[in-house]
Design a protein around this motif. Structure first.
Motif, mmCIF file in Angstrom:
data_model
loop_
_atom_site.group_PDB
_atom_site.id
_atom_site.type_symbol
_atom_site.label_atom_id
_atom_site.label_comp_id
_atom_site.label_asym_id
_atom_site.label_seq_id
_atom_site.Cartn_x
_atom_site.Cartn_y
_atom_site.Cartn_z
ATOM 1 N N PRO A 96 28.822 61.494 44.075
ATOM 2 C CA PRO A 96 29.549 61.461 45.356
ATOM 3 C C PRO A 96 30.006 60.065 45.770
ATOM 4 O O PRO A 96 31.050 59.911 46.381
ATOM 5 C CB PRO A 96 28.527 62.038 46.339
ATOM 6 N N TYR A 97 29.220 59.043 45.463
ATOM 7 C CA TYR A 97 29.562 57.690 45.908
ATOM 8 C C TYR A 97 30.053 56.829 44.743
ATOM 9 O O TYR A 97 29.772 55.633 44.674
ATOM 10 C CB TYR A 97 28.362 57.043 46.596
ATOM 11 N N SER A 98 30.821 57.431 43.854
ATOM 12 C CA SER A 98 31.288 56.717 42.663
ATOM 13 C C SER A 98 32.209 55.546 43.006
ATOM 14 O O SER A 98 32.239 54.536 42.290
ATOM 15 C CB SER A 98 31.998 57.676 41.708
ATOM 16 N N VAL A 99 32.978 55.662 44.096
ATOM 17 C CA VAL A 99 33.842 54.553 44.507
ATOM 18 C C VAL A 99 32.986 53.341 44.842
ATOM 19 O O VAL A 99 33.282 52.215 44.419
ATOM 20 C CB VAL A 99 34.719 54.941 45.713
ATOM 21 N N TYR A 100 31.903 53.585 45.574
ATOM 22 C CA TYR A 100 31.022 52.465 45.931
ATOM 23 C C TYR A 100 30.392 51.845 44.683
ATOM 24 O O TYR A 100 30.318 50.624 44.560
ATOM 25 C CB TYR A 100 29.920 52.918 46.884
ATOM 26 N N ILE A 101 29.939 52.676 43.755
ATOM 27 C CA ILE A 101 29.313 52.160 42.536
ATOM 28 C C ILE A 101 30.289 51.261 41.778
ATOM 29 O O ILE A 101 29.919 50.198 41.260
ATOM 30 C CB ILE A 101 28.829 53.304 41.633
ATOM 31 N N GLY A 102 31.551 51.683 41.722
ATOM 32 C CA GLY A 102 32.550 50.876 41.050
ATOM 33 C C GLY A 102 32.715 49.511 41.699
ATOM 34 O O GLY A 102 32.816 48.491 41.018
ATOM 35 N N LEU A 103 32.718 49.481 43.022
ATOM 36 C CA LEU A 103 32.840 48.213 43.740
ATOM 37 C C LEU A 103 31.594 47.361 43.552
ATOM 38 O O LEU A 103 31.686 46.155 43.300
ATOM 39 C CB LEU A 103 33.074 48.485 45.229
ATOM 40 N N GLU A 104 30.432 47.982 43.655
ATOM 41 C CA GLU A 104 29.174 47.254 43.501
ATOM 42 C C GLU A 104 29.051 46.650 42.106
ATOM 43 O O GLU A 104 28.559 45.525 41.929
ATOM 44 C CB GLU A 104 28.000 48.192 43.764
ATOM 45 N N THR A 105 29.500 47.391 41.103
ATOM 46 C CA THR A 105 29.413 46.935 39.716
ATOM 47 C C THR A 105 30.195 45.643 39.510
ATOM 48 O O THR A 105 29.809 44.791 38.704
ATOM 49 C CB THR A 105 29.938 48.025 38.764
ATOM 50 N N ASP A 106 31.291 45.480 40.235
ATOM 51 C CA ASP A 106 32.139 44.301 40.057
ATOM 52 C C ASP A 106 31.882 43.213 41.096
ATOM 53 O O ASP A 106 32.427 42.120 40.987
ATOM 54 C CB ASP A 106 33.612 44.709 40.120
ATOM 55 N N ALA A 107 31.042 43.503 42.094
ATOM 56 C CA ALA A 107 30.804 42.545 43.181
ATOM 57 C C ALA A 107 30.031 41.331 42.695
ATOM 58 O O ALA A 107 29.238 41.404 41.751
ATOM 59 C CB ALA A 107 30.044 43.225 44.318
ATOM 60 N N ALA A 108 30.265 40.196 43.355
ATOM 61 C CA ALA A 108 29.505 38.980 43.082
ATOM 62 C C ALA A 108 28.298 38.893 44.001
ATOM 63 O O ALA A 108 27.249 38.377 43.615
ATOM 64 C CB ALA A 108 30.385 37.749 43.266
ATOM 65 N N SER A 109 28.442 39.422 45.225
ATOM 66 C CA SER A 109 27.335 39.370 46.173
ATOM 67 C C SER A 109 27.390 40.538 47.145
ATOM 68 O O SER A 109 28.465 41.097 47.416
ATOM 69 C CB SER A 109 27.348 38.046 46.948
ATOM 70 N N LEU A 110 26.212 40.894 47.642
ATOM 71 C CA LEU A 110 26.075 41.952 48.636
ATOM 72 C C LEU A 110 25.246 41.423 49.799
ATOM 73 O O LEU A 110 24.249 40.741 49.603
ATOM 74 C CB LEU A 110 25.347 43.175 48.059
#
Length: 285
Positions: A96-110
């Protein structure tokens, strides 16, 4: 086999470029939709990167925007092709949250604020299974296990030696007080939290009950920042049936200011470790 290309980020970058071309042409999304005989919502979804875009869509849009430089068109077409590849998370089926996973995978920081339970990136496997089971009482064991596996895979960014994710987490006191899965699971979870907090790229702070009202009382949120300057920061708000992604500069700035207040009001790093250690002792009785 999953590609090293991140399709979520490719779609987002492509959408930003298509929006820029439309604005340079001085056209509204409605005008473009009318020219292509499609809905305005389709143009909006293509520009915000929330749906796949075909090379044919890119070709048609470039035609409307009268893009004459073939190098630009070819580059956009390649981005469209890359955006339709599958990320590692697609191997687990419909997430369900695949869009978020994609962003998190490429993020430098959270930067994360969590008022209820441990952030997924900081959970032990046993805690993750317990919290997912509690949150989704009608989910099958197969679905629960799939979600746990995805969560564990996401955590590889935290322990990666080559490209670790910079994580700053402000946690409400409830996250360490709420007993999820039993005493032993909680004790192991808190020990794990203390261990991760000692990594140079992970910062954990507790917001104690005694602080009273604070900027995080409105709920959980995550601010994602990316290594490429072309990718603007995103604020992620998790929902039950749908999620919200805020990308406008004013929205991101508002949440960033709120987060600075949260960090300032929470216990500092050393106070937080001592606080978690004291709470963990209560789970050994």
């Amino acid at each position: 086999m999953a590609s090293h290309v991140n399709p979520t980020v490719r779609r987002r970058r492509l959408g930003q470029e298509l929006r820029r071309l439309r604005e340079l042409k001085g056209m509204t999304a409605e005008e473009v939709a009318d020219r292509l005989l499609v809905s305005q919502s389709k143009i909006s979804r293509l520009e915000n990167g929330r749906r796949s875009i075909s090379q044919r869509d890119v070709r048609d849009l470039c035609g409307v925007y009268e893009v004459e430089d073939h190098r630009i068109v070819d580059s956009l077409m390649q981005m469209a092709k890359d955006s339709r590849q599958q990320g590692w998370w697609h191997a687990f089926g419909d997430i369900p949250y695949s869009v978020y996973i994609g962003l998190e995978t490429d993020a430098a920081s959270l930067r994360v604020y969590e008022p209820q339970v441990m952030p997924g990136l900081l959970q032990t496997r046993a805690y993750a299974e317990a919290v997912i089971t509690g949150a989704l009482p009608e989910a099958s064991q197969t679905d629960i296990e799939k979600r746990v596996q995805v969560r564990v895979r996401r955590q590889e960014r935290i322990t990666s030696e080559e490209n670790p994710l910079r994580l700053w987490a402000v946690l409400d006191e409830s996250t360490v007080r709420r007993m999820v899965g039993g005493r032993q699971i909680m004790r192991d979870q808190l020990d794990h939290l203390i261990e991760l907090s000692q990594l140079p790229h992970v910062t954990v702070q507790i917001m104690p009950y005694t602080m009273g009202a604070h900027p995080g009382v409105t709920g959980q949120y995550t601010i994602l920042e990316f290594p490429d300057a072309a990718d603007s920061s995103v604020v992620y708000l998790e929902g039950v049936t749908s999620d919200l992604y805020l990308e406008k500069a004013n929205d991101v700035q508002s949440y960033s200011v709120m987060y600075e207040h949260l960090r300032a009001q929470a216990l500092n790093v050393e106070q937080t470790r001592q606080f978690i250690t004291d709470v963990a002792k209560g789970y050994t009785r």
